[in-house]
Write a protein that holds these residues in place. Structure first.
Motif, mmCIF file in Angstrom:
data_model
loop_
_atom_site.group_PDB
_atom_site.id
_atom_site.type_symbol
_atom_site.label_atom_id
_atom_site.label_comp_id
_atom_site.label_asym_id
_atom_site.label_seq_id
_atom_site.Cartn_x
_atom_site.Cartn_y
_atom_site.Cartn_z
ATOM 1 N N TRP A 175 0.834 -1.202 0.000
ATOM 2 C CA TRP A 175 0.000 0.000 0.000
ATOM 3 C C TRP A 175 0.876 1.261 0.000
ATOM 4 O O TRP A 175 0.497 2.276 -0.576
ATOM 5 C CB TRP A 175 -0.938 -0.016 1.194
ATOM 6 C CG TRP A 175 -2.092 0.937 1.036
ATOM 7 C CD1 TRP A 175 -2.291 2.120 1.681
ATOM 8 C CD2 TRP A 175 -3.205 0.781 0.163
ATOM 9 N NE1 TRP A 175 -3.457 2.722 1.264
ATOM 10 C CE2 TRP A 175 -4.042 1.918 0.322
ATOM 11 C CE3 TRP A 175 -3.586 -0.205 -0.757
ATOM 12 C CZ2 TRP A 175 -5.222 2.080 -0.386
ATOM 13 C CZ3 TRP A 175 -4.768 -0.040 -1.459
ATOM 14 C CH2 TRP A 175 -5.556 1.092 -1.270
ATOM 15 N N ALA A 176 2.028 1.185 0.655
ATOM 16 C CA ALA A 176 2.943 2.329 0.677
ATOM 17 C C ALA A 176 3.388 2.694 -0.736
ATOM 18 O O ALA A 176 3.502 3.880 -1.084
ATOM 19 C CB ALA A 176 4.154 2.017 1.538
ATOM 20 N N VAL A 177 3.656 1.695 -1.563
ATOM 21 C CA VAL A 177 4.058 1.949 -2.948
ATOM 22 C C VAL A 177 2.952 2.694 -3.682
ATOM 23 O O VAL A 177 3.199 3.663 -4.413
ATOM 24 C CB VAL A 177 4.399 0.623 -3.660
ATOM 25 C CG1 VAL A 177 4.659 0.872 -5.141
ATOM 26 C CG2 VAL A 177 5.602 -0.036 -3.008
ATOM 27 N N LYS A 178 1.712 2.290 -3.465
ATOM 28 C CA LYS A 178 0.579 2.946 -4.111
ATOM 29 C C LYS A 178 0.449 4.399 -3.643
ATOM 30 O O LYS A 178 0.255 5.318 -4.445
ATOM 31 C CB LYS A 178 -0.707 2.173 -3.814
ATOM 32 C CG LYS A 178 -1.956 2.795 -4.422
ATOM 33 C CD LYS A 178 -3.188 1.982 -4.046
ATOM 34 C CE LYS A 178 -4.431 2.544 -4.736
ATOM 35 N NZ LYS A 178 -4.719 3.935 -4.360
ATOM 36 N N CYS A 179 0.556 4.624 -2.324
ATOM 37 C CA CYS A 179 0.361 5.960 -1.767
ATOM 38 C C CYS A 179 1.476 6.925 -2.157
ATOM 39 O O CYS A 179 1.260 8.144 -2.239
ATOM 40 C CB CYS A 179 0.276 5.886 -0.242
ATOM 41 S SG CYS A 179 -1.241 5.130 0.379
ATOM 42 N N SER A 180 2.666 6.405 -2.399
ATOM 43 C CA SER A 180 3.812 7.281 -2.652
ATOM 44 C C SER A 180 3.705 8.034 -3.972
ATOM 45 O O SER A 180 4.382 9.045 -4.170
ATOM 46 C CB SER A 180 5.106 6.463 -2.628
ATOM 47 O OG SER A 180 5.147 5.559 -3.719
ATOM 48 N N VAL A 181 2.838 7.561 -4.868
ATOM 49 C CA VAL A 181 2.736 8.174 -6.192
ATOM 50 C C VAL A 181 2.342 9.645 -6.082
ATOM 51 O O VAL A 181 2.922 10.519 -6.732
ATOM 52 C CB VAL A 181 1.728 7.400 -7.064
ATOM 53 C CG1 VAL A 181 1.514 8.123 -8.396
ATOM 54 C CG2 VAL A 181 2.213 5.975 -7.299
ATOM 55 N N GLY A 182 1.350 9.965 -5.253
ATOM 56 C CA GLY A 182 0.882 11.341 -5.158
ATOM 57 C C GLY A 182 1.447 12.124 -3.989
ATOM 58 O O GLY A 182 1.007 13.249 -3.722
ATOM 59 N N PHE A 183 2.437 11.564 -3.309
ATOM 60 C CA PHE A 183 2.953 12.213 -2.102
ATOM 61 C C PHE A 183 4.035 13.241 -2.435
ATOM 62 O O PHE A 183 4.820 13.056 -3.355
ATOM 63 C CB PHE A 183 3.517 11.140 -1.161
ATOM 64 C CG PHE A 183 4.102 11.701 0.103
ATOM 65 C CD1 PHE A 183 3.291 12.226 1.097
ATOM 66 C CD2 PHE A 183 5.476 11.726 0.292
ATOM 67 C CE1 PHE A 183 3.836 12.758 2.249
ATOM 68 C CE2 PHE A 183 6.028 12.245 1.440
ATOM 69 C CZ PHE A 183 5.203 12.769 2.428
ATOM 70 N N ARG A 184 4.081 14.353 -1.657
ATOM 71 C CA ARG A 184 5.075 15.396 -1.852
ATOM 72 C C ARG A 184 5.786 15.720 -0.534
ATOM 73 O O ARG A 184 5.195 15.614 0.537
ATOM 74 C CB ARG A 184 4.412 16.675 -2.394
ATOM 75 C CG ARG A 184 3.771 16.518 -3.767
ATOM 76 C CD ARG A 184 4.822 16.351 -4.848
ATOM 77 N NE ARG A 184 4.224 16.214 -6.171
ATOM 78 C CZ ARG A 184 3.874 15.071 -6.734
ATOM 79 N NH1 ARG A 184 4.060 13.924 -6.071
ATOM 80 N NH2 ARG A 184 3.353 15.024 -7.947
ATOM 81 N N ALA A 185 7.038 16.137 -0.629
ATOM 82 C CA ALA A 185 7.801 16.558 0.551
ATOM 83 C C ALA A 185 7.198 17.836 1.126
ATOM 84 O O ALA A 185 6.417 18.528 0.477
ATOM 85 C CB ALA A 185 9.259 16.772 0.178
ATOM 86 N N PHE A 186 7.581 18.164 2.351
ATOM 87 C CA PHE A 186 7.033 19.337 3.034
ATOM 88 C C PHE A 186 8.144 20.059 3.788
ATOM 89 O O PHE A 186 9.194 19.494 4.087
ATOM 90 C CB PHE A 186 5.909 18.928 4.005
ATOM 91 C CG PHE A 186 6.290 17.822 4.956
ATOM 92 C CD1 PHE A 186 6.854 18.100 6.190
ATOM 93 C CD2 PHE A 186 6.094 16.487 4.604
ATOM 94 C CE1 PHE A 186 7.211 17.082 7.062
ATOM 95 C CE2 PHE A 186 6.446 15.458 5.468
ATOM 96 C CZ PHE A 186 7.007 15.760 6.701
ATOM 97 N N ARG A 187 7.886 21.334 4.098
ATOM 98 C CA ARG A 187 8.811 22.127 4.904
ATOM 99 C C ARG A 187 8.537 21.848 6.377
ATOM 100 O O ARG A 187 7.397 21.907 6.832
ATOM 101 C CB ARG A 187 8.644 23.612 4.627
ATOM 102 C CG ARG A 187 9.150 24.044 3.261
ATOM 103 C CD ARG A 187 10.653 23.937 3.133
ATOM 104 N NE ARG A 187 11.364 24.890 3.987
ATOM 105 C CZ ARG A 187 12.680 24.899 4.168
ATOM 106 N NH1 ARG A 187 13.428 23.969 3.589
ATOM 107 N NH2 ARG A 187 13.240 25.799 4.931
ATOM 108 N N LEU A 188 9.582 21.558 7.117
ATOM 109 C CA LEU A 188 9.471 21.170 8.518
ATOM 110 C C LEU A 188 10.215 22.163 9.403
ATOM 111 O O LEU A 188 11.344 22.544 9.097
ATOM 112 C CB LEU A 188 10.069 19.765 8.704
ATOM 113 C CG LEU A 188 10.280 19.265 10.136
ATOM 114 C CD1 LEU A 188 8.938 19.008 10.822
ATOM 115 C CD2 LEU A 188 11.125 17.987 10.123
#
Length: 308
Positions: A175-188
């Motif tokens: 499921w992580a592979v599927k979710c990573s497609v639309g994921f973006r980094a963020f400012r922390l």
């Protein structure tokens, strides 16, 4: 810098009376409830109450009632979410928290050095010892093991229950592979009240113990250190995040190459954009938050030195 204190077992013996409360919705809970009850009684435990809870939302109120009824020990069966969802009721109470690890990852049980099989867990409850441990906190919500923001909450919020129930950690990985497609980094931004750090990140783990998702992520986090550890996967690269999990899963020599750790009593954590926060596997908060340690908050049942 690492500042771990020694393990803190206490001298009082574990109670011989307890209430057993099992999340029957967890991966193994429904199948093992009857066995757990029988084995505990055969080991000499007097069960004042025994409940197989099919609606996880009723776990907390059932634990609260058992404590109010005077149970000197509450045995909770389930995964890390069951532990986190009920542990608040133990804070400030003279009641021992005992764990039956029946979930997918069982990170809290791994941190405590508990056997992950039913016979071993029952033996610990019947013949182990007390240990006072810390809890983590996200604002006013206690957690036993880890909170995270980034990709993990996206996985936890959307993963089909049957996928994780029948495939376990492999199901999470798929499921992580599927979710990573639309994921973006963020400012922390991390602020300990004296110093502030700003960086790009793809995932942040807020650790009360070394394990998250059943994987050992930190050599420095522990449940009796008196500190919380914030571990950030730095940069904007999703392949780097995948490599970090891979390297930590297989304990490679350079497994910490892409993470930075911050140790302290409390941190204010903000992000741009705002990020959901998974607390022991359940998505319950959103940045900004204050993450801190609650030192020596509860007593737990752990293996005796002779068992270890």
């Amino acid at each position: 810098m690492e500042t771990k204190s020694p393990t803190r077992p206490t001298t009082r013996p574990l109670p011989r009376q307890a209430a057993l409360i099992v999340n029957a919705h967890s991966r193994k809970g429904e199948a093992l409830f009857a066995q757990a009850k029988e084995k505990l009684e055969q080991a000499g435990m007097e069960l004042l109450a025994a409940h197989a809870i099919k609606n996880p939302e009723r776990m907390e109120e059932t634990v609260a009632k058992a404590i109010a009824d005077g149970a000197p020990m509450v045995i909770v069966g389930g995964g890390d979410g069951s532990m986190s969802g009920t542990v608040d009721q133990l804070v400030g109470k003279d009641c021992v928290f005992a764990v039956l690890p029946l979930g997918t990852a069982n990170s809290f049980a791994r941190t405590l050095g508990l056997p992950l099989d039913l016979d071993g867990a029952v033996d610990t409850i019947a013949n182990g010892q007390r240990r006072r441990v810390d809890l983590g906190m996200i604002d006013k919500d206690y957690f036993v093991n880890a909170a995270s923001l980034g990709l993990s909450p996206m996985i936890g919020k959307t993963v089909p229950h049957k996928l994780k129930r029948y495939l376990g950690r492999i199901g999470y990985l798929l499921w992580a592979v599927k979710c990573s497609v639309g994921f973006r980094a963020f400012r922390l931004t991390i602020d300990d009240g004296q110093q502030q750090w700003r960086l790009w990140s793809t995932e942040v783990r807020i650790l009360n113990g070394p394990y998250h998702g059943g994987v050992e992520l930190s050599d420095h986090a522990d449940v009796d250190s008196g500190e919380i550890v914030v571990q950030a996967v730095v940069g904007r690269s999703k392949p780097r995040l995948a490599w970090d999990w891979y390297a930590k899963f297989f304990k490679l020599r350079d497994r910490d190459a892409h993470t930075e750790e911050f140790h302290g009593k409390a941190f204010t954590i903000t992000t741009r954009p705002r990020q959901r926060i998974s607390i022991d596997g359940e998505v319950l908060a959103k940045t900004p938050v204050v993450a801190k340690v609650a030192p020596g908050a509860i007593e737990v049942a752990v293996p005796a030195e002779s068992q270890a």
